[in-house]
Design a protein around this motif. Sequence first.
Motif: not given
Length: 426
Positions: A114-129
């Motif tokens: 759960l912690g890994a998925s939370t961190g990678w989700t934030l990275v993905a959203v920031a990377g998209m922008a």
Amino acid sequence: MPDKDRCGLITGIAKRMCEDDWEPGGGGSSDADDGGDGITAGASDHVKDLAETLIKTLKGLLAPKRAWAPQTTDNWLYQQFLWLGQHLAIAIFNCVVVVCALTAWQGAPRLKQLGASTGWTLVAVAGMASVPGVVMLLNQAVSSAFTTAFDSDQSTLLETISKDLDKGADSGNPVAILIIISALVVALAFASLVFMTRQLGILAFVLIAPLVLASLARGGDTSAVRAWAMRLLGLMFAPFALLLVSPFVQMVKGSLVMDAVLMVAADALMLRMIFHGIPYFGPKIAGAARGFVESRTTNPLARAVVRAGSPDFYEQENQPRMPRTVDTPGRAAYQDRGVLFAAYGVKQKQRSSRPTTESAIDKTQREAPRNQQLVEARRAARAAAAQTSTSGPRTPGPAHGPGPAVRTQAPAAPGPGPAPVRPPTS
């Protein structure tokens, strides 16, 4: 008796020159009225200006400062893919949360997931922008580096051509200038092909960036992101492939004709770069360019250039079996799509390892004469072997006549040895 007209027996421009008392070097109608060396020098200057214009256009096409891809996230076209990628990442994260909640009894492993998925989700959203801005800055950096590399060093090809147009050994030879102009025009056509391919490819990779980055929310699988980044960087840095001909520039420095030869080699290199650098439509574009040139010219040099840039190859759907076998554009797209689906947890069915129908037909037609020769050689070898076995070797008998028949017996095979003795079991 009046004097005869000394100019009455001639006509045309010679009569006008005679009537005006024209003298060599005098003030008649010479070519020096325009203040230069005449029409020839003016034409030579215009040709050199044309060559300089072609060189500047060539640099602008190979590494343009502006790209067709969106530069900011507020672009309408990119916003649609950004919306889809963000919602896809959030949906994947919600699924991970539900799965971790249902299996919370496992304790630390699920909390870690759960912690890994939370961190990678934030990275993905920031990377998209940040993708449009990063690609814009990278494109400007590549353009500046390309321009600096080709302007600051005299050993580069385009800068050497500019120098040789003024101070070259054959800069006053109209034939040499005509050859280099022709080579620049051909290079301009290939540069236009590279420009269109790079711009469309960069646009496509930027638009699919949110969908690729959304796969990180599943748990940090970076295989799809690495494949996407390698394809995009290959497109961005493709113009630097022309620097491979720079070591040969010093060998031919001062000759426009040899500069034209290197320019033709650079054209083949650019076409080869399209062929190998872009997996989706590079081979198709290179093959179309070769077919276009071969159908409209019979010049052996032009045909050799396009064949060197886009050689004959056999397209195979899965894995290569021979050195000239490459993946089809469709197969390359299928493989990258499989990597993306694998990042989302979807497995694709692998295609069978066999060439395409067109490649198989082309290979059969090309190898038909060789196969026929092999069949004939095998048939002749079998016939010779059969004739030799039928006749058999004849051994000459003794000189006084045939002797009594002697019966020979082959030595008996050795008998089996003594049986091994097993030790007693305790």
